[in-house]
Design a protein around this motif. Structure first.
Motif, PDB file in Angstrom:
ATOM      1  N   GLY A   9       5.638  10.953  -1.585  1.00 51.63           N
ATOM      2  CA  GLY A   9       4.809  10.226  -2.538  1.00 51.63           C
ATOM      3  C   GLY A   9       5.601   9.138  -3.243  1.00 51.63           C
ATOM      4  O   GLY A   9       6.790   8.957  -3.019  1.00 51.63           O
ATOM      5  N   GLY A  10       4.894   8.387  -4.101  1.00 51.70           N
ATOM      6  CA  GLY A  10       5.580   7.342  -4.851  1.00 51.70           C
ATOM      7  C   GLY A  10       4.629   6.280  -5.348  1.00 51.70           C
ATOM      8  O   GLY A  10       3.402   6.447  -5.314  1.00 51.70           O
ATOM      9  N   LEU A  11       5.220   5.178  -5.799  1.00 49.12           N
ATOM     10  CA  LEU A  11       4.464   4.040  -6.314  1.00 49.12           C
ATOM     11  C   LEU A  11       4.451   2.929  -5.267  1.00 49.12           C
ATOM     12  O   LEU A  11       5.505   2.582  -4.707  1.00 49.12           O
ATOM     13  N   VAL A  12       3.273   2.389  -5.006  1.00 51.59           N
ATOM     14  CA  VAL A  12       3.146   1.332  -4.000  1.00 51.59           C
ATOM     15  C   VAL A  12       2.110   0.321  -4.479  1.00 51.59           C
ATOM     16  O   VAL A  12       1.175   0.673  -5.212  1.00 51.59           O
ATOM     17  N   GLN A  13       2.276  -0.918  -4.083  1.00 53.74           N
ATOM     18  CA  GLN A  13       1.318  -1.949  -4.449  1.00 53.74           C
ATOM     19  C   GLN A  13       0.076  -1.866  -3.563  1.00 53.74           C
ATOM     20  O   GLN A  13       0.149  -1.369  -2.430  1.00 53.74           O
ATOM     21  N   PRO A  14      -1.045  -2.358  -4.052  1.00 52.38           N
ATOM     22  CA  PRO A  14      -2.254  -2.401  -3.212  1.00 52.38           C
ATOM     23  C   PRO A  14      -1.977  -3.126  -1.898  1.00 52.38           C
ATOM     24  O   PRO A  14      -1.293  -4.160  -1.877  1.00 52.38           O
ATOM     25  N   GLY A  15      -2.492  -2.542  -0.823  1.00 55.70           N
ATOM     26  CA  GLY A  15      -2.244  -3.095   0.501  1.00 55.70           C
ATOM     27  C   GLY A  15      -1.024  -2.522   1.177  1.00 55.70           C
ATOM     28  O   GLY A  15      -0.813  -2.756   2.380  1.00 55.70           O
ATOM     29  N   GLY A  16      -0.222  -1.771   0.446  1.00 59.92           N
ATOM     30  CA  GLY A  16       0.992  -1.192   0.994  1.00 59.92           C
ATOM     31  C   GLY A  16       0.748   0.101   1.757  1.00 59.92           C
ATOM     32  O   GLY A  16      -0.399   0.530   1.935  1.00 59.92           O
ATOM     33  N   SER A  17       1.851   0.708   2.194  1.00 63.16           N
ATOM     34  CA  SER A  17       1.777   1.937   2.998  1.00 63.16           C
ATOM     35  C   SER A  17       2.710   2.999   2.444  1.00 63.16           C
ATOM     36  O   SER A  17       3.730   2.695   1.830  1.00 63.16           O
ATOM     37  N   LEU A  18       2.329   4.243   2.690  1.00 60.88           N
ATOM     38  CA  LEU A  18       3.166   5.400   2.389  1.00 60.88           C
ATOM     39  C   LEU A  18       2.943   6.438   3.474  1.00 60.88           C
ATOM     40  O   LEU A  18       1.863   6.485   4.084  1.00 60.88           O
TER      41      LEU A  18
END
Length: 120
Positions: A9-18
């Protein structure tokens, strides 16, 4: 006993991937199905994606963006999340339906949860 441990898990910007991963260990006789659920603040826990015997199913909100993959032999499951949106924010929980002995019914086991935050 059976333990499920999640990561990714984590913090990601819109449009990003995890990519989330989960591994089950302990007294596992057979693994019937594995899945990912999520719970957003103030909302009920909901099914995101599940895999069983090679078949998969997804919540309508994630179809085409998320991909679940499982390895029954290793008792692992992953969730590749692409094109993430702020509405995907929440705590993601790994779930497994596991038999601990022959002739028993499968029991639901849960991971501790991993936070996913989609924000700019």
């Amino acid at each position: 006993q059976v333990q499920l441990v999640e990561s990714g898990g984590g913090l990601v910007q819109p449009g990003g991937s995890l990519r989330l991963s989960c591994a089950a260990s302990g007294s596992i006789f057979s693994n019937n199905a594995m899945a990912w659920y999520r719970q957003a603040p103030g909302k009920q826990r909901e099914l995101v994606a599940a895999v069983s015997g090679g078949s998969t199913n997804y919540a309508d909100s994630v179809k085409g963006r998320f991909t679940i993959s499982g390895d029954n032999a290793k008792n692992t499951v992953s969730l590749q999340m692409n094109s993430l949106k702020p509405d995907d924010t929440g705590v993601y929980y790994c779930n497994a339906k596991i038999k601990t002995a022959w002739g028993t019914r499968p029991v639901d086991y849960w991971g501790q949860g991993t936070q996913v935050t989609v924000s700019s």
